[in-house]
Write a protein that holds these residues in place. Sequence first.
Motif, PDB file in Angstrom:
ATOM      1  N   LEU A   1       0.814  -1.217   0.000  1.00  0.00           N
ATOM      2  CA  LEU A   1       0.000   0.000   0.000  1.00  0.00           C
ATOM      3  C   LEU A   1       0.845   1.265   0.000  1.00  0.00           C
ATOM      4  O   LEU A   1       0.323   2.366  -0.176  1.00  0.00           O
ATOM      5  CB  LEU A   1      -0.935   0.023   1.218  1.00  0.00           C
ATOM      6  CG  LEU A   1      -1.929  -1.148   1.317  1.00  0.00           C
ATOM      7  CD1 LEU A   1      -2.737  -1.041   2.595  1.00  0.00           C
ATOM      8  CD2 LEU A   1      -2.852  -1.154   0.099  1.00  0.00           C
ATOM      9  N   THR A   2       2.130   1.118   0.217  1.00  0.00           N
ATOM     10  CA  THR A   2       2.996   2.286   0.285  1.00  0.00           C
ATOM     11  C   THR A   2       3.732   2.484  -1.036  1.00  0.00           C
ATOM     12  O   THR A   2       3.621   1.684  -1.958  1.00  0.00           O
ATOM     13  CB  THR A   2       4.007   2.142   1.431  1.00  0.00           C
ATOM     14  OG1 THR A   2       4.692   3.380   1.617  1.00  0.00           O
ATOM     15  CG2 THR A   2       5.032   1.062   1.117  1.00  0.00           C
ATOM     16  N   THR A   3       4.468   3.581  -1.136  1.00  0.00           N
ATOM     17  CA  THR A   3       5.317   3.846  -2.299  1.00  0.00           C
ATOM     18  C   THR A   3       6.736   4.078  -1.807  1.00  0.00           C
ATOM     19  O   THR A   3       6.959   4.417  -0.642  1.00  0.00           O
ATOM     20  CB  THR A   3       4.844   5.084  -3.078  1.00  0.00           C
ATOM     21  OG1 THR A   3       4.907   6.242  -2.226  1.00  0.00           O
ATOM     22  CG2 THR A   3       3.414   4.905  -3.572  1.00  0.00           C
ATOM     23  N   TRP A   4       7.705   3.910  -2.699  1.00  0.00           N
ATOM     24  CA  TRP A   4       9.104   4.048  -2.309  1.00  0.00           C
ATOM     25  C   TRP A   4       9.419   5.469  -1.851  1.00  0.00           C
ATOM     26  O   TRP A   4      10.279   5.684  -1.006  1.00  0.00           O
ATOM     27  CB  TRP A   4      10.009   3.643  -3.456  1.00  0.00           C
ATOM     28  CG  TRP A   4      11.461   3.680  -3.104  1.00  0.00           C
ATOM     29  CD1 TRP A   4      12.389   4.601  -3.479  1.00  0.00           C
ATOM     30  CD2 TRP A   4      12.151   2.750  -2.252  1.00  0.00           C
ATOM     31  NE1 TRP A   4      13.614   4.312  -2.937  1.00  0.00           N
ATOM     32  CE2 TRP A   4      13.496   3.171  -2.177  1.00  0.00           C
ATOM     33  CE3 TRP A   4      11.763   1.606  -1.559  1.00  0.00           C
ATOM     34  CZ2 TRP A   4      14.451   2.489  -1.436  1.00  0.00           C
ATOM     35  CZ3 TRP A   4      12.715   0.924  -0.827  1.00  0.00           C
ATOM     36  CH2 TRP A   4      14.044   1.369  -0.760  1.00  0.00           C
ATOM     37  N   LYS A   5       8.709   6.446  -2.380  1.00  0.00           N
ATOM     38  CA  LYS A   5       8.978   7.837  -2.025  1.00  0.00           C
ATOM     39  C   LYS A   5       8.714   8.117  -0.548  1.00  0.00           C
ATOM     40  O   LYS A   5       9.338   8.997   0.035  1.00  0.00           O
ATOM     41  CB  LYS A   5       8.139   8.776  -2.886  1.00  0.00           C
ATOM     42  CG  LYS A   5       8.569   8.825  -4.343  1.00  0.00           C
ATOM     43  CD  LYS A   5       7.732   9.825  -5.111  1.00  0.00           C
ATOM     44  CE  LYS A   5       8.172   9.906  -6.577  1.00  0.00           C
ATOM     45  NZ  LYS A   5       7.356  10.877  -7.340  1.00  0.00           N
ATOM     46  N   VAL A   6       7.768   7.406   0.035  1.00  0.00           N
ATOM     47  CA  VAL A   6       7.405   7.676   1.429  1.00  0.00           C
ATOM     48  C   VAL A   6       8.068   6.710   2.406  1.00  0.00           C
ATOM     49  O   VAL A   6       7.832   6.793   3.616  1.00  0.00           O
ATOM     50  CB  VAL A   6       5.869   7.643   1.617  1.00  0.00           C
ATOM     51  CG1 VAL A   6       5.203   8.689   0.750  1.00  0.00           C
ATOM     52  CG2 VAL A   6       5.310   6.255   1.308  1.00  0.00           C
ATOM     53  N   VAL A   7       8.878   5.779   1.889  1.00  0.00           N
ATOM     54  CA  VAL A   7       9.601   4.875   2.782  1.00  0.00           C
ATOM     55  C   VAL A   7      10.626   5.691   3.564  1.00  0.00           C
ATOM     56  O   VAL A   7      11.410   6.447   2.982  1.00  0.00           O
ATOM     57  CB  VAL A   7      10.296   3.748   1.993  1.00  0.00           C
ATOM     58  CG1 VAL A   7      11.141   2.877   2.919  1.00  0.00           C
ATOM     59  CG2 VAL A   7       9.259   2.891   1.277  1.00  0.00           C
TER      60      VAL A   7
END
Length: 352
Positions: free
Chosen positions: A7-13
Amino acid sequence: MRKLSILTTWKVVTEGMKKALWEDTVNLFHIEPDEAKKEVFLSAVAKRFRDFKTKLVSGWMTLRRKRTKSKKLTEGKEKENEEGEEKEKENEQGRVELPYEIWDHITEEDWEAFVAQKTTPKAVEKRTKAYISSSKKKFNHHMGPKTYEQSRKECLEVDGFYPSISSSSGGTSSSTITTKKIDRVADWYCSLHSRDANGRRTISDPGTKKIADAVLGWKHKEVAGEFVPKANKDALYMVLGKDHDGRVKGKGGVRLGLKKAYGEEYSATRSSSISNASQDMERKMKSAIEELEKRMKNQFNAILEHMGLTSFDERNITPGDKLSQQDPETPRETPREVPGLIPNPPLLDPPT
């Protein structure tokens, strides 16, 4: 090993999570910690993460690729192999396993939320544009998850498939030696082939076949001595143009630029290209200046002719050179006073 939520994206990791992923990998594979290696690793993880989510969408939502059928086991769950055999029997009856039944780190709730996330009008529009763009690609490789090196080994095992170079030997033209030149051009050419119904390697798309034949044509010129490749300026360069930064065709890898791929050979070629470009620019500037001077001269001549004066050609001077070419010993004419004009005020000495 830690897993990222679909559900997440790499940008917000977070940076903390990225650091933890790197440390887990360092400890698991006994890698010597290094910042350069870390950057390459994180780039690879980001790409794999995006590709995995694309796989979920195209496999279970848009149905544009084959689905994964086998159970993906995590550490400590080897005994689920027995359950996997029962699931395969169920699949034979037509039941489709969903991602949360295949990958242990995906929950049913996450999958439902992921489907909702990827079926919004904005997501569908974005995916449609990306699909149209990707469909315009002129060529695709068919190596699957294999690297160029792994695929090359299989290609070399097939007699006559990997592009070879034939050269004459001895005094007779009928005596030839066939050698295999391992390079990115041959690897790239082989990667375009898929297998037909009979298991033979072939290029089915006519557009791709045309490009592949053009590349082989430049390879034949190389064999004949009509073309000498330098670093990346080889057959691929002549047909497909220059490589993008960080993505060298026929090489694979993450953050593999031309300098890393070709080393000093590319640096020397690039320096030579810069020097040639500089000389070419200098010639163009000189030509432009000469053209500008010619145009200015013609314009001034037209004005002088209209005023009934002699042209610059007759005076043998160019615009802007009148003052520089005046004889310094010739006295300058004193400007005549015009009635009605106020004369220039005399210069006053500054107060003491």
